[in-house]
Design a protein around this motif. Sequence first.
Motif, PDB file in Angstrom:
ATOM      1  N   ALA A   1       0.813  -1.262   0.038  1.00  0.00           N
ATOM      2  CA  ALA A   1      -0.072   0.107   0.102  1.00  0.00           C
ATOM      3  C   ALA A   1       0.801   1.272  -0.059  1.00  0.00           C
ATOM      4  N   GLN A   2       2.066   1.088   0.636  1.00  0.00           N
ATOM      5  CA  GLN A   2       2.964   2.393   0.841  1.00  0.00           C
ATOM      6  C   GLN A   2       3.396   2.339  -0.762  1.00  0.00           C
ATOM      7  N   MET A   3       3.748   1.589  -1.515  1.00  0.00           N
ATOM      8  CA  MET A   3       4.278   1.431  -3.026  1.00  0.00           C
ATOM      9  C   MET A   3       3.314   2.426  -3.711  1.00  0.00           C
ATOM     10  N   GLU A   4       1.847   2.054  -3.552  1.00  0.00           N
ATOM     11  CA  GLU A   4       0.764   2.870  -4.017  1.00  0.00           C
ATOM     12  C   GLU A   4       0.959   4.313  -3.813  1.00  0.00           C
ATOM     13  N   GLU A   5       1.133   4.620  -2.414  1.00  0.00           N
ATOM     14  CA  GLU A   5       1.049   5.772  -2.066  1.00  0.00           C
ATOM     15  C   GLU A   5       2.417   6.727  -2.805  1.00  0.00           C
ATOM     16  N   TYR A   6       3.403   5.896  -2.887  1.00  0.00           N
ATOM     17  CA  TYR A   6       4.724   6.579  -3.634  1.00  0.00           C
ATOM     18  C   TYR A   6       4.289   7.045  -4.798  1.00  0.00           C
ATOM     19  N   ARG A   7       3.525   6.126  -5.651  1.00  0.00           N
ATOM     20  CA  ARG A   7       3.184   6.083  -7.193  1.00  0.00           C
ATOM     21  C   ARG A   7       2.339   7.322  -7.183  1.00  0.00           C
ATOM     22  N   ARG A   8       1.424   7.675  -6.135  1.00  0.00           N
ATOM     23  CA  ARG A   8       0.507   8.963  -6.147  1.00  0.00           C
ATOM     24  C   ARG A   8       1.436  10.032  -5.924  1.00  0.00           C
ATOM     25  N   ILE A   9       2.464  10.249  -5.095  1.00  0.00           N
ATOM     26  CA  ILE A   9       3.177  11.139  -4.724  1.00  0.00           C
ATOM     27  C   ILE A   9       3.974  11.501  -5.921  1.00  0.00           C
ATOM     28  N   TRP A  10       4.378  10.415  -6.603  1.00  0.00           N
ATOM     29  CA  TRP A  10       5.440  10.818  -7.620  1.00  0.00           C
ATOM     30  C   TRP A  10       4.571  11.425  -8.774  1.00  0.00           C
ATOM     31  N   LYS A  11       3.333  10.979  -9.064  1.00  0.00           N
ATOM     32  CA  LYS A  11       2.531  11.520  -9.963  1.00  0.00           C
ATOM     33  C   LYS A  11       2.295  13.143  -9.768  1.00  0.00           C
ATOM     34  N   ASN A  12       2.269  13.463  -8.576  1.00  0.00           N
ATOM     35  CA  ASN A  12       2.104  14.861  -8.134  1.00  0.00           C
ATOM     36  C   ASN A  12       3.381  15.730  -8.363  1.00  0.00           C
ATOM     37  N   ILE A  13       4.514  15.159  -8.193  1.00  0.00           N
ATOM     38  CA  ILE A  13       5.919  15.673  -8.214  1.00  0.00           C
ATOM     39  C   ILE A  13       6.170  15.775  -9.817  1.00  0.00           C
ATOM     40  N   SER A  14       5.711  14.961 -10.554  1.00  0.00           N
ATOM     41  CA  SER A  14       6.104  14.937 -12.024  1.00  0.00           C
ATOM     42  C   SER A  14       5.437  15.889 -12.654  1.00  0.00           C
ATOM     43  N   GLU A  15       4.055  16.116 -12.160  1.00  0.00           N
ATOM     44  CA  GLU A  15       3.043  16.910 -12.871  1.00  0.00           C
ATOM     45  C   GLU A  15       3.587  18.294 -12.495  1.00  0.00           C
ATOM     46  N   ALA A  16       4.080  18.662 -11.263  1.00  0.00           N
ATOM     47  CA  ALA A  16       4.610  19.872 -11.101  1.00  0.00           C
ATOM     48  C   ALA A  16       5.794  20.273 -11.759  1.00  0.00           C
ATOM     49  N   LEU A  17       6.603  19.301 -12.274  1.00  0.00           N
ATOM     50  CA  LEU A  17       7.820  19.713 -12.892  1.00  0.00           C
ATOM     51  C   LEU A  17       7.468  19.441 -14.717  1.00  0.00           C
ATOM     52  N   GLY A  18       6.232  18.805 -14.934  1.00  0.00           N
ATOM     53  CA  GLY A  18       5.958  18.817 -16.331  1.00  0.00           C
ATOM     54  C   GLY A  18       6.449  17.828 -16.952  1.00  0.00           C
ATOM     55  N   LEU A  19       6.885  16.559 -16.288  1.00  0.00           N
ATOM     56  CA  LEU A  19       7.676  15.438 -17.002  1.00  0.00           C
ATOM     57  C   LEU A  19       6.829  14.358 -17.187  1.00  0.00           C
ATOM     58  N   ALA A  20       6.793  14.046 -18.421  1.00  0.00           N
ATOM     59  CA  ALA A  20       6.173  12.506 -18.764  1.00  0.00           C
ATOM     60  C   ALA A  20       7.190  11.544 -18.434  1.00  0.00           C
ATOM     61  N   TYR A  21       6.441  10.303 -18.112  1.00  0.00           N
ATOM     62  CA  TYR A  21       7.278   9.215 -17.631  1.00  0.00           C
ATOM     63  C   TYR A  21       6.683   7.908 -17.841  1.00  0.00           C
ATOM     64  N   MET A  22       7.347   6.757 -17.532  1.00  0.00           N
ATOM     65  CA  MET A  22       6.781   5.566 -17.770  1.00  0.00           C
ATOM     66  C   MET A  22       7.177   4.695 -16.450  1.00  0.00           C
ATOM     67  N   GLN A  23       6.523   3.737 -16.044  1.00  0.00           N
ATOM     68  CA  GLN A  23       6.669   2.772 -14.832  1.00  0.00           C
ATOM     69  C   GLN A  23       7.265   1.621 -15.117  1.00  0.00           C
ATOM     70  N   ASP A  24       8.486   1.354 -15.033  1.00  0.00           N
ATOM     71  CA  ASP A  24       9.032   0.059 -15.478  1.00  0.00           C
ATOM     72  C   ASP A  24       9.853  -0.644 -14.242  1.00  0.00           C
ATOM     73  N   ILE A  25       9.315  -2.137 -14.313  1.00  0.00           N
ATOM     74  CA  ILE A  25       9.738  -3.035 -13.114  1.00  0.00           C
ATOM     75  C   ILE A  25      11.167  -3.580 -13.602  1.00  0.00           C
ATOM     76  N   ARG A  26      12.092  -2.878 -13.038  1.00  0.00           N
ATOM     77  CA  ARG A  26      13.389  -3.528 -13.336  1.00  0.00           C
ATOM     78  C   ARG A  26      13.577  -5.038 -13.326  1.00  0.00           C
ATOM     79  N   PRO A  27      14.245  -5.379 -14.315  1.00  0.00           N
ATOM     80  CA  PRO A  27      14.608  -6.785 -14.282  1.00  0.00           C
ATOM     81  C   PRO A  27      15.353  -7.269 -13.139  1.00  0.00           C
ATOM     82  N   GLU A  28      15.366  -8.633 -12.504  1.00  0.00           N
ATOM     83  CA  GLU A  28      15.883  -9.035 -11.480  1.00  0.00           C
ATOM     84  C   GLU A  28      17.284  -8.526 -11.514  1.00  0.00           C
ATOM     85  N   TRP A  29      18.136  -8.757 -12.575  1.00  0.00           N
ATOM     86  CA  TRP A  29      19.491  -8.340 -12.563  1.00  0.00           C
ATOM     87  C   TRP A  29      19.811  -6.953 -12.392  1.00  0.00           C
ATOM     88  N   ASP A  30      18.902  -6.240 -12.553  1.00  0.00           N
ATOM     89  CA  ASP A  30      19.019  -4.522 -12.476  1.00  0.00           C
ATOM     90  C   ASP A  30      18.247  -3.943 -11.228  1.00  0.00           C
TER      91      ASP A  30
END
Lengths: 463, 463
Positions: free
Chosen positions: A169-198
């Motif tokens: 649930a905290q990970m979800e909250e982070y995503r909401r926080i991130w959305k607000n930050i990226s919007e304030a900065l006008g940045l487009a982004y994608m969410q990527d699950i890094r491969p195991e080795w990365d």
Amino acid sequence: MENRKENFSEWYNEIIVSSELSDKRYPVKGMNVWLPYGWKIMQLIDGIIRREVDKNNFQEVSFPVLITRDQLNVEFEHIRGFENEIYWVTKGGKEKLDVDLALRPTSESAMYPMFSLWIRSHADLPLKAYQIVSVYRYETKHTRSFIRIREIHFFEAHTAHASYEDAEAQMEEYRRIWKNISEALGLAYMQDIRPEWDKFPGAVYTLAFDTVMPSNRSLQIGTIHEYGTNFAKSYGIKYLKDDGTYEYVNQTTFGMSERLLAAVIGIHGDDTGLILPPAIAPYQVVIVPIPGDGVDAYSRKIGDILKNSGIRVKIDDRENYTPGYKFNDWEMRGVPVRIETGVKEVSGNTATIAMRNIRGKKTVPLDRIVESVNDAMEKVMEKITENARKDFEKRVFMANSENDLSAPEGLAMAYWCGSRECSDLIEKKYERSALGFRNDRNDSGKCIICGKDGKIAVFGRSY
Amino acid sequence: MENRKENFSEWYNEIIVSSELSDKRYPVKGMNVWLPYGWKIMQLIDGIIRREVDKNNFQEVSFPVLITRDQLNVEFEHIRGFENEIYWVTKGGKEKLDVDLALRPTSESAMYPMFSLWIRSHADLPLKAYQIVSVYRYETKHTRSFIRIREIHFFEAHTAHASYEDAEAQMEEYRRIWKNISEALGLAYMQDIRPEWDKFPGAVYTLAFDTVMPSNRSLQIGTIHEYGTNFAKSYGIKYLKDDGTYEYVNQTTFGMSERLLAAVIGIHGDDTGLILPPAIAPYQVVIVPIPGDGVDAYSRKIGDILKNSGIRVKIDDRENYTPGYKFNDWEMRGVPVRIETGVKEVSGNTATIAMRNIRGKKTVPLDRIVESVNDAMEKVMEKITENARKDFEKRVFMANSENDLSAPEGLAMAYWCGSRECSDLIEKKYERSALGFRNDRNDSGKCIICGKDGKIAVFGRSY
């Protein structure tokens, strides 16, 4: 000024020098001096981050920069991931220290021994702490201002929860926080699950927020990590349950750095220079007086009106510089709104407004100056956001066949089975490494290499 | 809680633990963790400092923490003054570094090589920069929270000027800035010109702002330094004059640290705990609801009114704690104003106000709550300032004969010729070292030891 699209790297370095964001001439390679204008922008970015995490009941702390070798060695995967990048303090004065001390590369090993003292019972959970500090990496790769450096301006949030579900649930909250930050900065982004080795060393999984620069290379501008009980078990972070037994906590982290500034510079800028979102512009408005009777007093009057409305305003009353020079200078520095005041404006009780990224000027009555400036800032921000979105969409394309992976530009989305073999083959043949599965998409299809069942992933060169 | 006057050291350590300012249990001795409440107070202090220096056209920068051995060696007196206290980084990853890197003990040697690049002509002067960063000292003496530690939260301003007169005018400006900061914190102080043998390494002279703690030991809480051209000559910081010749700049610095917080804790606190000046209180007002019908909603209403007026307010709605417990808890944490809300307040549309350092309670109408709280905060601050002044005056006494120097308590003012011999004798015989001549007094008289012409000076034990 270099052409931004054609010679991105040169343009990027040049704009950092000419707009006086940081100075690379410091005697320690890879460690730069933050100049006042750059530091102010970074502090405004930090302010947005603080506001967002404070709203969600995070508490700011500040941990020591030095970490004993013993503290670091506790979590095996973690130290293995960082050991080649750590700066070691071995001497104090003329004495050799009893125990080597690391400059923090990140603060898990600094914080978690204390978490194990602080967390006793359910009442101590969730624990939600963050700090904004410098972290240190002895980078052997080529360094680049705000992107890959040896002293990193770092935001790190660390949480502890009673269960894995609470941590998720905290990970979800982070995503909401991130959305607000990226919007304030006008940045487009994608969410990527890094491969195991990365993934982050010691994490269960890492979710990255990636954007793409005009060089067509991806830039990781934020990461959130699910640690599960991995660190809790190593550092002995337990709480007493109601039934009298002890349980390990589940933990998460959220990291960001001055790469946010790098993205703002690279993605929003143009051939003329910086374009700053109003929320992080040290000066949101610059007033350039066109010399004439009563102009100075009138400019100060407008300046006072705007200041009193909480707008960050600069009156450029430098002598020996023409208005034209000043226009160019502040455009290069990315100031969102310019106000010109001349005898015409004085006599008409008006002001002439120009926006950094929208052509044309507009003359507005003095008694509507605050609304007009706020409106102009809103328009500037809308345009910034729209351009960034379009640019992102242009640079992230769908590869439907292996042949599409050989396109020279952009980041390629493709179905992927998730295997290291297929990813290695793509890297070898097409010089594109796997950024991971897209977490914000759920299309599935056949792996572009082996044809087995796959999900949508992204491949590209990254910073 | 220990008695503050009788057992100051124990009281001081205890209040830091119980009010959760910092945690000493971190694995590196002398490096403590800033806890949220303590860090918030420090940030509010930093905010006051920033406001004051920004008003005087200082610009904030941020320099790297690492300094090469070569950079440090440039100014001989300077490195000699610090060499026994420097933490040295000698390894990066598994490699030995080509050149040892110091964790900054202070930033002259970090900044001045850059100043020599930045300053070219008269137009670049004055240069007025500051930063708020950690500095590092490998202390071999006994460490003490916020007073003598190994990672210091540090404010440092650095200026460069065309002439010695301009630098001296800067020293005047520092004194005005300091006066505002000390007033905001309610701290009494004296200005002492440190003896030659105790000045900052490399300075022409050092002027210290000293206060006195309940232990009767002096605490240096700010210093300003006149460097003249000493550093400029070593680091080659020159500007081109109108006549075509080059001239070395004259420099000054201003330093402060979390000792400001130490002074606030020690001087304003009482047997019950902290007493915080409203300007730096994380919560200026705590609202404690006395359970009853409609009390919760009413408390939130008052909270909103105060928040909207820019007052930092906390509603303590913790369950399982009695109002009495909460009263004590927030008194211990130094919250300036408490508001009690019960059914009587709800039905009467009032609030009951108590001040941290003035006895008695007062019931005020809801429609005057903002003015009443502001008035209460003002009264709390007046009392803080008055008590600190009285305490200071009590602890700094005039010694008219050598015999007075043997008084067990306080700091002794006495006429002094300025010689090392007389000062050494006083130190040996009376365990009082020279803090220096009082810069804020100009009485003159015969030296208390040798009888030669002297000026008024201060002698005492210091932290």
